[in-house]
Design a protein around this motif. Sequence first.
Motif, short mmCIF file in Angstrom:
data_model
loop_
_atom_site.label_atom_id
_atom_site.label_comp_id
_atom_site.label_asym_id
_atom_site.label_seq_id
_atom_site.Cartn_x
_atom_site.Cartn_y
_atom_site.Cartn_z
N PHE A 274 22.18 7.70 -11.29
CA PHE A 274 23.03 6.79 -12.00
C PHE A 274 24.39 7.00 -10.98
CE2 PHE A 274 27.30 6.55 -13.94
CZ PHE A 274 27.33 4.88 -14.64
N ALA A 275 24.46 7.35 -9.63
CA ALA A 275 25.30 7.19 -8.99
C ALA A 275 25.90 5.74 -8.17
CB ALA A 275 25.95 8.34 -7.79
N ILE A 276 23.87 5.63 -7.60
CA ILE A 276 23.79 4.36 -7.25
C ILE A 276 23.86 3.37 -7.71
CG2 ILE A 276 22.02 3.41 -5.97
CD1 ILE A 276 21.31 5.75 -4.81
N ILE A 277 22.98 3.89 -9.29
CA ILE A 277 22.57 2.45 -10.29
C ILE A 277 24.17 1.74 -10.12
CG2 ILE A 277 22.48 1.76 -12.54
CD1 ILE A 277 20.07 3.15 -12.21
N SER A 278 25.77 2.44 -10.95
CA SER A 278 26.61 2.11 -11.13
C SER A 278 27.07 1.60 -10.08
CB SER A 278 27.44 3.82 -11.62
OG SER A 278 27.98 4.69 -10.69
N GLU A 279 27.00 1.94 -9.26
CA GLU A 279 27.81 1.04 -7.79
C GLU A 279 27.67 -0.03 -7.47
OE1 GLU A 279 28.73 2.46 -3.00
OE2 GLU A 279 27.77 3.56 -4.04
N GLU A 280 25.74 -0.25 -7.61
CA GLU A 280 25.21 -1.60 -6.85
C GLU A 280 24.75 -2.20 -8.53
OE1 GLU A 280 24.50 -2.43 -4.14
OE2 GLU A 280 24.73 -0.60 -2.91
N ALA A 281 24.67 -1.94 -9.40
CA ALA A 281 24.30 -2.53 -10.58
C ALA A 281 25.46 -2.44 -11.99
CB ALA A 281 23.35 -2.27 -11.17
N CYS A 282 25.96 -2.19 -11.70
CA CYS A 282 27.23 -2.09 -12.99
C CYS A 282 28.00 -3.10 -13.02
CB CYS A 282 27.94 -0.32 -13.55
SG CYS A 282 27.00 0.31 -14.27
N PRO A 283 29.10 -3.72 -11.36
CA PRO A 283 29.72 -4.72 -11.60
C PRO A 283 29.72 -5.65 -12.23
CG PRO A 283 30.01 -2.96 -10.04
CD PRO A 283 28.62 -2.26 -10.21
N ASN A 284 28.56 -6.12 -11.93
CA ASN A 284 28.16 -7.67 -12.15
C ASN A 284 26.68 -7.33 -13.76
OD1 ASN A 284 28.86 -9.13 -10.29
ND2 ASN A 284 27.62 -8.51 -9.15
N CYS A 285 26.63 -6.42 -14.48
CA CYS A 285 25.99 -6.21 -15.15
C CYS A 285 26.44 -6.63 -16.85
CB CYS A 285 25.53 -4.81 -15.89
SG CYS A 285 24.32 -4.76 -17.32
N GLU A 286 25.45 -8.05 -16.94
CA GLU A 286 26.37 -8.60 -18.32
C GLU A 286 26.76 -7.51 -20.30
OE1 GLU A 286 23.24 -11.21 -19.06
OE2 GLU A 286 21.74 -9.80 -19.17
N TYR A 287 26.58 -6.27 -19.45
CA TYR A 287 26.63 -5.49 -20.67
C TYR A 287 27.19 -4.36 -20.28
CZ TYR A 287 21.31 -7.67 -21.86
OH TYR A 287 20.65 -8.47 -22.53
N ARG A 288 27.81 -4.25 -19.75
CA ARG A 288 29.38 -3.58 -19.04
C ARG A 288 29.90 -2.86 -19.90
NH1 ARG A 288 33.72 -4.62 -15.87
NH2 ARG A 288 32.81 -3.10 -14.51
N ALA A 289 31.00 -4.03 -20.83
CA ALA A 289 31.87 -3.95 -21.17
C ALA A 289 31.17 -2.49 -22.15
CB ALA A 289 32.73 -5.24 -21.98
N MET A 290 30.41 -2.66 -22.77
CA MET A 290 29.48 -1.69 -24.37
C MET A 290 28.74 -1.26 -23.74
SD MET A 290 26.14 -4.75 -25.29
CE MET A 290 25.73 -3.45 -26.12
N CYS A 291 28.39 -0.58 -22.77
CA CYS A 291 27.48 0.06 -22.11
C CYS A 291 28.21 2.24 -21.84
CB CYS A 291 26.69 0.70 -20.53
SG CYS A 291 25.97 1.54 -19.95
N PRO A 292 27.73 3.21 -22.65
CA PRO A 292 28.60 4.31 -22.89
C PRO A 292 28.08 4.71 -21.64
CG PRO A 292 26.55 4.16 -24.45
CD PRO A 292 26.39 2.43 -23.73
#
Length: 301
Positions: A274-292
């Motif tokens: 998750f540390a890498i995914i949150s840094e690389e994928a989260c910023p531009n993810c279309e689901y970020r506002a709802m992702c727990p």
Amino acid sequence: MSENSLSPSRLAKYAACPRQYEYSYPQDINTPDRTELYLNQGKIYHETIEDVCDATERGDDAETIHARAMRIFDEKWDEHSTPDDYESVAHKEYQRIENQAAIDAFFDPEGGDGIEHARRSVATECWVECERDGRGLHGKADNVIRTDEGLHVFDYKRNTRGMLSTGTADYLADHLNGDGHEPKRIRNAFQTATYIEGVKNEPFYEDGMDVRFSFYGLLNSTSFESNPSGYNVSVRGYPRETTEIYEEHHDTIWALIRAAHDGITNETYDPAPFAIISEEACPNCEYRAMCPDRLSTEVKR
């Protein structure tokens, strides 16, 4: 097609972030509309190439193939290009000229790659499937051409910037080991494996044939030059072959396929690492506002 057969795009979505995959496919959550401009343009040049290849005989001269391509492009542009895709009439006209220049260059009678792609085509929009260790893959190849040694599969793209290359192939192992995040290049590797192995199950494949795969960027190089009456747009396309990368990194690529395939079929959606995914994928993810998973990190802060 077997029930467990998956496409490279699904596998790559999972490799980017398992939770993003869950929202996109099993839950089928809709997100805000995005521009259809490049999707429609992709449809235009894909259908143009497909129709030209399907209409071309091996003995057709280059000028005839080129004229056919330019006529079909005009038809496809009128069919698929809509004003709502563009910011202005001028923007639409520039995009038309740019894409027209790409088809013109690809089917250039004086040596454009598209001439031989059309003459040697044995299948367009070719649905292929393969299976290894109970894990099925499927995809649709844009064009399969016959070479002197065997078959060459092509996937036509707008450009090949940021795609898998010999200089970045080692990043595949980093992604597998959790030391990096390379979803776009991983997807390229998945596509390469699917098309190289899948075409071997087609009736036109013969035992011992050499099978190659390339992405082809139709607008890899674009230049703009003003003139007294307006402007000129020059375009050059060229391929990026990934056959040797597939051969050299074969075990890594199939380990990545197994990891993504098993994660999907086992419905394992926890993002890891998750540390890498949150840094690389989260910023531009279309689901970020709802992702727990992401929101939990915000609460901790």
